[in-house]
Write a protein that holds these residues in place. Structure first.
Motif, PDB file in Angstrom:
ATOM      1  N   ASP A  96      20.884 -47.883  -1.663  1.00 37.77           N
ATOM      2  CA  ASP A  96      20.131 -47.251  -2.746  1.00 37.77           C
ATOM      3  C   ASP A  96      20.635 -45.830  -2.989  1.00 37.77           C
ATOM      4  OD1 ASP A  96      18.618 -49.507  -3.080  1.00 37.77           O
ATOM      5  OD2 ASP A  96      16.904 -48.782  -1.933  1.00 37.77           O
ATOM      6  N   GLY A  97      20.915 -45.112  -1.876  1.00 33.55           N
ATOM      7  CA  GLY A  97      21.463 -43.765  -2.019  1.00 33.55           C
ATOM      8  C   GLY A  97      22.829 -43.783  -2.671  1.00 33.55           C
ATOM      9  N   MET A  98      23.668 -44.748  -2.261  1.00 33.23           N
ATOM     10  CA  MET A  98      25.004 -44.840  -2.851  1.00 33.23           C
ATOM     11  C   MET A  98      24.933 -45.206  -4.336  1.00 33.23           C
ATOM     12  SD  MET A  98      27.317 -46.674   0.086  1.00 33.23           S
ATOM     13  CE  MET A  98      27.543 -45.933   1.702  1.00 33.23           C
ATOM     14  N   VAL A  99      23.970 -46.047  -4.684  1.00 31.48           N
ATOM     15  CA  VAL A  99      23.806 -46.416  -6.089  1.00 31.48           C
ATOM     16  C   VAL A  99      23.474 -45.178  -6.914  1.00 31.48           C
ATOM     17  CG1 VAL A  99      22.337 -47.668  -7.715  1.00 31.48           C
ATOM     18  CG2 VAL A  99      23.169 -48.815  -5.667  1.00 31.48           C
ATOM     19  N   SER A 100      22.555 -44.353  -6.400  1.00 34.35           N
ATOM     20  CA  SER A 100      22.187 -43.132  -7.117  1.00 34.35           C
ATOM     21  C   SER A 100      23.378 -42.195  -7.249  1.00 34.35           C
ATOM     22  CB  SER A 100      21.038 -42.415  -6.391  1.00 34.35           C
ATOM     23  OG  SER A 100      19.877 -43.205  -6.381  1.00 34.35           O
ATOM     24  N   ILE A 101      24.114 -42.024  -6.152  1.00 38.99           N
ATOM     25  CA  ILE A 101      25.299 -41.161  -6.195  1.00 38.99           C
ATOM     26  C   ILE A 101      26.341 -41.740  -7.147  1.00 38.99           C
ATOM     27  CG2 ILE A 101      27.257 -40.358  -4.821  1.00 38.99           C
ATOM     28  CD1 ILE A 101      25.277 -40.047  -2.480  1.00 38.99           C
ATOM     29  N   GLY A 102      26.517 -43.054  -7.096  1.00 39.70           N
ATOM     30  CA  GLY A 102      27.455 -43.697  -8.011  1.00 39.70           C
ATOM     31  C   GLY A 102      27.072 -43.501  -9.462  1.00 39.70           C
ATOM     32  N   ASP A 103      25.777 -43.523  -9.757  1.00 40.23           N
ATOM     33  CA  ASP A 103      25.320 -43.284 -11.129  1.00 40.23           C
ATOM     34  C   ASP A 103      25.684 -41.879 -11.589  1.00 40.23           C
ATOM     35  OD1 ASP A 103      24.284 -45.821 -11.309  1.00 40.23           O
ATOM     36  OD2 ASP A 103      22.225 -45.226 -10.837  1.00 40.23           O
ATOM     37  N   HIS A 104      25.523 -40.900 -10.693  1.00 42.31           N
ATOM     38  CA  HIS A 104      25.898 -39.516 -11.047  1.00 42.31           C
ATOM     39  C   HIS A 104      27.402 -39.403 -11.280  1.00 42.31           C
ATOM     40  CE1 HIS A 104      21.962 -37.773 -10.559  1.00 42.31           C
ATOM     41  NE2 HIS A 104      21.846 -38.237  -9.331  1.00 42.31           N
ATOM     42  N   LEU A 105      28.173 -40.088 -10.454  1.00 36.17           N
ATOM     43  CA  LEU A 105      29.628 -40.060 -10.637  1.00 36.17           C
ATOM     44  C   LEU A 105      30.034 -40.733 -11.946  1.00 36.17           C
ATOM     45  CD1 LEU A 105      30.784 -40.939  -6.998  1.00 36.17           C
ATOM     46  CD2 LEU A 105      30.967 -38.721  -8.128  1.00 36.17           C
ATOM     47  N   GLN A 106      29.396 -41.832 -12.259  1.00 36.75           N
ATOM     48  CA  GLN A 106      29.706 -42.527 -13.512  1.00 36.75           C
ATOM     49  C   GLN A 106      29.400 -41.646 -14.719  1.00 36.75           C
ATOM     50  OE1 GLN A 106      31.306 -45.231 -13.936  1.00 36.75           O
ATOM     51  NE2 GLN A 106      31.019 -46.590 -12.182  1.00 36.75           N
ATOM     52  N   ARG A 107      28.258 -40.940 -14.658  1.00 32.80           N
ATOM     53  CA  ARG A 107      27.904 -40.049 -15.765  1.00 32.80           C
ATOM     54  C   ARG A 107      28.888 -38.889 -15.864  1.00 32.80           C
ATOM     55  NH1 ARG A 107      26.718 -39.268 -20.801  1.00 32.80           N
ATOM     56  NH2 ARG A 107      25.580 -37.304 -21.194  1.00 32.80           N
ATOM     57  N   ALA A 108      29.304 -38.356 -14.720  1.00 34.92           N
ATOM     58  CA  ALA A 108      30.299 -37.280 -14.741  1.00 34.92           C
ATOM     59  C   ALA A 108      31.606 -37.781 -15.347  1.00 34.92           C
ATOM     60  CB  ALA A 108      30.531 -36.764 -13.326  1.00 34.92           C
TER      61      ALA A 108
END
Length: 332
Positions: free
Chosen positions: A80-92
């Motif tokens: 779940d934490g990685m998913v959230s971090i991945g979402d931030h990376l995708q937006r960046a």
């Protein structure tokens, strides 16, 4: 047979038979009331050893099944934490793709960078705070995480799931915002045109502290010296955006790879859980042969022993009257 007063042999025989039938009846009733064939070691010494060894495997397997469930919950929190971090990376990455389009003006790119900065700060915050039972998962401090998958101490009964975790700080990914894309970065012309960048760090009390460093080093620049600098390093050109975009995409690939490990470990633990379920069922069935009372057989034994006990009581009563025959011989 001689008629004596000192020793009543028939009575002793009847007492012995009564004791035997009573003991057997007691054992039978104990087995019926407990449901167990072995209530003490003397009931079946060999069977006790075998059944207790099986019981250790059964209980150990059940605990291992609980371990697997806990480990899966651990991995779920990590993912779940990685998913959230991945979402931030995708937006960046989305923002950088947009910034790389040279139809944008500087103000638009500045606004996009401000969002990237906030998302990078959130990635660092998540890396510091995501934990399970007090164990940090994504801050790079975790070494081995051993899961006990089986009921014994063999190497095949453990699994190290730490490989699925990774340090998710922006510095670990190599995605700290470069000075040429940071509106707050400045050039120190008096020191070889080195770029000074602000670095925000989350403190234990939840606040954020900003310090200043020469880019790519751990050399700190005092805030007063930073504020005296007037030349901005901000240069959001197409080339600079694309270079940083590649780093972001590499970080996305790293997160995706780690999530793949998570999925592989979860599947492996699911398989172990299913195997343990079958194993426990088989062991329970095998153990019952040694430990569980055959109710039908013991009920028959109880009836038989009750009848024998009643017969022995009657015989003992008659045997105890035999010495009275001596009275008739002496005119009693």
């Amino acid at each position: 047979m001689a008629i004596t007063l000192g020793t009543n042999i028939p009575s002793l025989n009847a007492q012995n038979s009564l004791n035997k039938s009573t003991n057997k009846l007691t054992d039978t009733m104990t087995r019926l009331s407990s449901g167990l064939k072995i209530n003490r070691a003397g009931d079946d010494a060999a069977g006790l050893v075998i059944s207790e060894n099986m019981n250790a495997l059964i209980r150990g397997s059940k605990q291992a099944m609980q371990n697997i469930q806990t480990a899966k919950n651990f991995l779920t929190v990590a993912e779940d934490g990685m998913v959230s971090i991945g979402d931030h990376l995708q937006r960046a990455n989305d923002l950088l793709v947009n910034m790389a389009n040279e139809t944008n003006d500087v103000s638009s790119n500045t606004a996009a960078v401000q969002e990237i900065i906030e998302r990078l700060n959130e990635i660092n915050r998540l890396s510091e705070t995501i934990n399970f039972n007090g164990k940090n998962m994504l801050d790079g401090t975790t070494d081995e995480i051993i899961v006990q998958l089986g009921p014994d101490s063999s190497a095949g009964s453990i699994l190290d799931i730490s490989r699925a975790l990774t340090d998710c700080h922006t510095k670990a990914f190599g995605i700290d915002l470069p000075g040429n894309l940071n509106p707050e970065a400045k050039i120190d012309k008096g020191n070889g045109n080195k770029v000074v960048v602000p670095v925000s760090k989350l403190l234990d009390d939840g606040t954020t502290e900003t310090k200043y460093y020469y880019e790519g080093t751990d050399t700190e620049v005092q805030k007063d010296d930073y504020e005296k600098l007037t030349d901005s390093a901000f240069d959001p050109t197409n080339e600079n955006c694309r270079k940083y975009m590649q780093k972001i995409q590499d970080a996305i690939n790293t997160i995706t790879t780690r999530r793949g490990y998570l999925g592989a470990y979860e599947n492996r633990m699911d398989s172990s859980y299913d195997s343990l379920t079958i194993r426990v069922e088989s062991l329970e069935s095998a153990k019952s042969v040694y430990t569980d009372t055959d109710i039908a057989s013991e009920a028959t034994n109880m009836t038989q022993n009750q009848i024998l006990q009643q017969i022995n009581v009657a015989i003992l009563a008659n045997a105890n009257t035999l010495p009275q025959a001596a009275l008739s011989l002496i005119g009693g």
